[in-house]
Write an enzyme that holds these catalytic residues in place. Structure first.
Site, PDB file in Angstrom:
ATOM      1  N   LYS A  61       4.020   4.674  18.599  1.00  0.00           N
ATOM      2  CA  LYS A  61       4.061   6.046  18.075  1.00  0.00           C
ATOM      3  C   LYS A  61       4.379   7.049  19.177  1.00  0.00           C
ATOM      4  O   LYS A  61       5.168   7.970  18.969  1.00  0.00           O
ATOM      5  CB  LYS A  61       2.735   6.365  17.389  1.00  0.00           C
ATOM      6  N   ASP A  91      -0.013  -0.208  18.785  1.00  0.00           N
ATOM      7  CA  ASP A  91       0.379   0.681  17.689  1.00  0.00           C
ATOM      8  C   ASP A  91       0.561   2.108  18.206  1.00  0.00           C
ATOM      9  O   ASP A  91       1.576   2.758  17.936  1.00  0.00           O
ATOM     10  CB  ASP A  91      -0.703   0.625  16.598  1.00  0.00           C
ATOM     11  N   THR A 101       0.811  -1.208   0.000  1.00  0.00           N
ATOM     12  CA  THR A 101       0.000   0.000   0.000  1.00  0.00           C
ATOM     13  C   THR A 101       0.853   1.271   0.000  1.00  0.00           C
ATOM     14  O   THR A 101       0.730   2.112  -0.890  1.00  0.00           O
ATOM     15  CB  THR A 101      -0.916   0.006   1.249  1.00  0.00           C
ATOM     16  N   GLU A 128       8.995  10.606   8.973  1.00  0.00           N
ATOM     17  CA  GLU A 128       7.813  11.451   9.167  1.00  0.00           C
ATOM     18  C   GLU A 128       6.525  10.638   9.102  1.00  0.00           C
ATOM     19  O   GLU A 128       5.579  10.869   9.860  1.00  0.00           O
ATOM     20  CB  GLU A 128       7.779  12.552   8.090  1.00  0.00           C
ATOM     21  N   GLU A 179      -7.405  -4.588  10.844  1.00  0.00           N
ATOM     22  CA  GLU A 179      -6.812  -5.851  10.383  1.00  0.00           C
ATOM     23  C   GLU A 179      -7.681  -7.023  10.817  1.00  0.00           C
ATOM     24  O   GLU A 179      -8.471  -6.905  11.757  1.00  0.00           O
ATOM     25  CB  GLU A 179      -5.435  -6.042  11.038  1.00  0.00           C
ATOM     26  N   VAL A 209       4.512   8.293  12.262  1.00  0.00           N
ATOM     27  CA  VAL A 209       3.536   8.762  13.255  1.00  0.00           C
ATOM     28  C   VAL A 209       2.607   9.769  12.575  1.00  0.00           C
ATOM     29  O   VAL A 209       3.064  10.695  11.911  1.00  0.00           O
ATOM     30  CB  VAL A 209       4.226   9.468  14.449  1.00  0.00           C
TER      31      VAL A 209
END
Lengths: 406, 406
Positions: A200, A196, A11, A124, A185, A127
């Protein structure tokens, strides 16, 4: 002309190729030089793809090609992505990535190799997707003592919470819908359990403090315990429920970091960050609050941030512009010692027992409690996390839900 | 150690000195070198001020001191500020400023001198105060075709509009209060007539297009025509009224820029930017909308942005990092040809006449009109600005107010 390689044609990787192709004129103008994709590394073939002739399967072709000065790592995961990134940086090639897992786990080492080799490791897109947040921290808020970072950093959970709120829907039904729409997911654990967001906030906290932050040591609570009754109470109180990733840099230099659902007032700048959007509030000692808001995920927004990193590498060849953080570890405060208020929900029949446990016998009006359906909800006074947990343990099944207040 | 001079010891200038002193450790860490204020240029003396021994009155001392590599111009206005900036840049000294008037008027020339002398002319603080917006456009959204910039760029008018909305107050009463609180100047014209926002959108548009934008050619309408009845209608329609500075980069390359009050839906990210806060939405072709929000004015937030520019100059000595824009002029579209919808307010007795003028006899339900008090308010169909004005002229005093829709 600058030639680049893209690792992983999924993706984000295909998005990077698309952004550079579609916005060619703008990229040229920004970089001062044409940027061309020479290789796309992937295990698969892409017959019929407009870039199929660039697809290769052997990383050493890229590593040994002196023409390649910039590599985009859009593979994800820590396995081969780590090896390839390390080898590229050691060869003096800059690497731009959207891979938060790798940055959180090996960023310290990779930043140090980049500095040694006078190239760059930029992330960049790791996050906040397309929202500029890494670069503003590194280059704009440089005169600020940043006191806290508070973010909605996971689009999947924010989508789920928004749907639960606006459609009075059940967590499991909304999760299923999010999976059908491709927002979650098949195995949603990394999102819904807060891991996740934890990676971050680890990256942002490391940038802000200049020290390494171990994502695995961050106290993390996901959204699986939130139910639709919580939103009814929140709405009555003029509040929203958001999964926040938050770090506070304490006066003693320790950092206090956690990921957890919070109730936040409607006046808070993050309260209007809904659906799959992300938002980050940086609080500085001179500046107060500054909010950055936008698309925290998605093919083209994320790819646009990777492409901007490529442009920054092109403008700064032979020069390390990202200091990031050093090997010293940030000292983490004991999460159990943090003090805050909580929202507590219990059976209506247990209202006075539960409220008194936190407020004492004569002060329960201070709890701003309300009865709704068969339940009672109220706010505790400021209390240490560990004392709160202890009280909840004592109260046992009387307490049906609890959410932190911001 | 890097030695700097501050021109003008007013609100922002003294803020810069304060930020650098109070956040010394952070500034050192960011710049990689200590930054010390050597001179403060002002006409006045400051007896008892902790920095009084730095105060000088002759700019040539700064110009001729080879130790000074960075100058902060916090004087404001275009007179001596222009001369001093030009001379400093010609001498190879970088200049950091909060002076939007000077940047809008002479930015093209000053950027070009900086490039020739391999130094920098930086102006993060000139738009949005402490909010990072100039640097994100120049270094983060570099792979984006930016399609539009929409901002609440003036804190004074945003404060006035917020008060009018929340307290159902009259424009003149709120203006008086804002003046008492120091949020509005004694002569409020530059703010309330939109000229300040016009300069700021000129700067942002020049950055986005790479071309010079003449602020004086921007169609500008202030907030003096907004009255409390407008807010009542807006609220009924789930909308807010904001003074927006907006530029759209059209497909033919022309830019369409204006400053005017707009009605915006509550779902728009700028609708929750209230009080003295500023917000800017950048819309890119890959990224969609990104919002930057924070304190658009105030001593320390603005000074923090100037200090960040100083740090960027220190990190990049001998190297021009800000391209800004070139001498080519952006081609401006004819504002009168723009098409949009309007909100129109008229006396209840004239409702059918006024609605029919825009919708025709049988379509007036499409106007979503509502009666409130003695008035009727409705939305027009999409109409060219010049046709709208023509119709309003024909209707004469029947139309009591009109506001653009975003």
């Amino acid at each position: 002309m600058i030639k680049i390689a893209v690792l992983g044609y999924g993706t984000v990787g295909s998005g990077v190729v698309e952004v550079i192709a579609r916005n060619q004129a703008r990229v040229l103008e920004s970089a001062g030089e044409e940027i061309a994709v020479k290789y796309i590394l992937d295990l698969r073939e892409f017959p019929g793809d407009p870039f199929e002739d660039k697809v290769i399967h052997d990383f050493s072709t890229i590593l040994n090609d002196a023409e390649i000065s910039i590599v985009c790592e859009t593979m994800g995961g820590v396995g081969p992505a780590y090896q390839f990134t390390k080898q590229a940086l050691e060869a003096g090639k800059s690497v731009c990535t959207s891979n938060k897992e790798l940055v959180a786990k090996h960023g310290t080492e990779l930043l140090s190799i980049a500095a040694d080799r006078h190239c760059n490791y930029l992330f960049e897109a790791s996050v906040g997707g397309g929202i500029p947040i890494i670069r503003p921290i590194s280059t704009s808020l440089t005169a600020e003592q940043i006191e806290s970072v508070t973010g909605i950093l996971n689009g999947t959970t924010n989508y789920i919470l928004t749907k639960m709120e606006t459609e009075h829907a059940d967590y499991h039904d909304v999760l299923k819908l999010a999976q059908e729409l491709g927002y979650a997911e098949r195995n949603p654990e990394a999102d819904v359990e807060g891991h996740d967001a934890g990676r971050k906030i680890a990256i942002l906290t490391a940038l802000v403090t200049g020290r390494e932050v171990d994502a695995e040591k961050i106290y993390t609570e996901g959204i699986t315990g939130i139910c639709s009754a919580d939103f009814v109470f929140a709405s009555e109180k003029g509040m929203k429920i958001k999964l926040l990733a938050r770090s506070r840099i304490r006066e003693d230099g320790k950092i206090s970091v956690l990921v957890a659902p919070f109730m936040i007032p409607l006046e808070h700048p993050l309260s209007s960050v809904d659906d799959v959007f992300n938002g980050v509030v940086l609080t500085g000692n001179m500046l107060g609050d500054t909010l950055f808001y936008g698309r925290g995920a998605g093919k083209l927004p994320t790819a646009s941030a990777v492409a901007a990193d490529v442009i920054d590498c092109a403008r700064n060849q032979g020069r390390t512009i990202m200091r990031g953080w050093g090997p010293e570890k940030a000292e983490m405060a004991d999460a159990a010692e943090e003090e805050r208020r909580f929202f507590v929900r219990c059976a209506a029949s247990a209202a006075s027992q539960v409220a008194e446990a936190f407020w004492g016998k004569d002060n329960t009006e201070a709890s701003e409690g309300i009865f709704l359906a068969e339940e009672f909800g109220f706010f505790t006074p400021v209390i240490r996390e560990k004392d709160f947990r202890e009280k909840c343990r004592e109260l046992g099944e009387c307490v049906s839900g609890a959410i932190r207040l911001l």
